[in-house]
Design an enzyme around this catalytic site. Structure first.
Site, PDB file in Angstrom:
ATOM      1  N   CYS A  38      51.058  40.689  39.803  1.00 38.07           N
ATOM      2  CA  CYS A  38      49.636  40.552  40.252  1.00 38.07           C
ATOM      3  C   CYS A  38      49.340  41.911  40.737  1.00 38.07           C
ATOM      4  CB  CYS A  38      49.530  39.245  41.048  1.00 38.07           C
ATOM      5  SG  CYS A  38      50.443  39.366  42.432  1.00 38.07           S
ATOM      6  N   ARG A  86      39.311  41.925  36.903  1.00 41.05           N
ATOM      7  CA  ARG A  86      40.383  43.184  37.491  1.00 41.05           C
ATOM      8  C   ARG A  86      41.115  43.141  36.380  1.00 41.05           C
ATOM      9  NH1 ARG A  86      43.171  41.616  42.957  1.00 41.05           N
ATOM     10  NH2 ARG A  86      43.652  43.841  42.677  1.00 41.05           N
TER      11      ARG A  86
END
Length: 284
Positions: free
Chosen positions: A241, A182
């Protein structure tokens, strides 16, 4: 003493009858919004109350403005903590299924409000609890109304504008808790744009754990974060995040390693990408 403290299943089992102990079940799933409440109803550690990620540990989402899990309104969270029986002197144990991401989010929120002593994360979570052969309960918690008083510490949080203004600052260490695929922008299963904030380093939160799902030793964690910090001060570290949840796991692990508590970019990637003027990066 570090504000990040772990408790083993055996240690918790011995303290279940401790007067005033508050236990919060923080189980959640980004793929199944009812998972936490459903799992809690099917069995939880005796005396624990359920802390819902969306309704208790996050605030209201403003589409196109906030990230997926904005910080909760401080007073609303304080009132919820009181409902769970929290006082300023309470010992509090937080747990989830095992990795500790949701428990660490609750830990960070408590620290944000000034509760920095007597807060523990169950090392290994319910997975370790089961492995120890310890039972679950179906009984609702019995607790009295708490009297917790707190106030948010704004120094612990950075806005998107503050992060953007510090891009390129050689003193800042920006770490991203998402998995490397990611981070690199190779896949993005949740947010509409893939990639990472320019200048960030990948520090997948799962790498804070050993094969048994428990946190690495303080020395191992210190070695891990020393590589990321290089010669920079840990006080200038900023964690983010996807939505401000798993970043708290890195902040908890940093404190376990003996580093000071870094700052959280609470909006994280899901907020960052709302403004097309904010730069994005892909690859390493």
């Amino acid at each position: 003493m570090s504000i990040a403290q772990l408790i083993s299943p055996q240690q918790l089992a011995e303290r279940l009858t401790q007067p005033g102990l508050v236990i919060l079940d923080c189980r959640s799933s980004l793929d199944d919004l009812d998972y936490g409440q459903r799992s809690y109803a099917e069995g939880h550690i005796e005396g624990s109350s359920f802390a819902d990620l969306l309704n208790d540990l996050s605030g209201a989402v403003s589409k196109g403005i906030t990230g997926r899990h904005p910080l909760p309104d401080p007073q609303t969270l304080i009132e919820r903590l009181r409902f769970w029986g929290v006082n300023n002197q309470s010992d509090i144990v937080l747990y989830d299924d095992g990795p500790g991401a949701y428990a660490a989010r609750a830990w960070w929120l408590l620290a944000w409000l000034g509760k920095r002593e007597g807060v523990y994360v169950l090392d290994g979570g319910l997975k370790a609890w089961h492995a120890a052969g310890l039972p679950l309960s179906l009984d609702p918690p019995q607790h009295l109304q708490g009297t917790f008083e707190g106030a948010p510490d704004d120094s612990m949080v950075l806005t998107a504008e503050e992060v953007h203004g510090r891009l390129g600052d050689p003193a800042m260490t920006l770490i991203d808790a998402r998995a490397r695929a990611r981070f690199r922008g190779e896949v993005e299963p949740i947010d509409p744009v893939a990639g990472h904030i320019p200048g960030a380093q990948c520090a997948a939160f799962t790498d804070n754990l050993g094969p048994d799902g428990r946190f690495l030793s303080a020395d191992q964690l210190k070695e891990r974060f020393a590589e990321l910090l290089e010669s920079r001060s840990a006080e200038q570290l900023v964690a983010y995040c996807g939505s401000g949840v798993t970043a708290c796991h890195n902040l908890f692990a940093l404190c376990l390693a003996g580093y000071p508590l870094g700052a959280l970019y609470a909006g994280s990637w899901s907020e960052w990408i709302n403004d097309p003027q904010r730069e994005i990066a892909t690859g390493d």
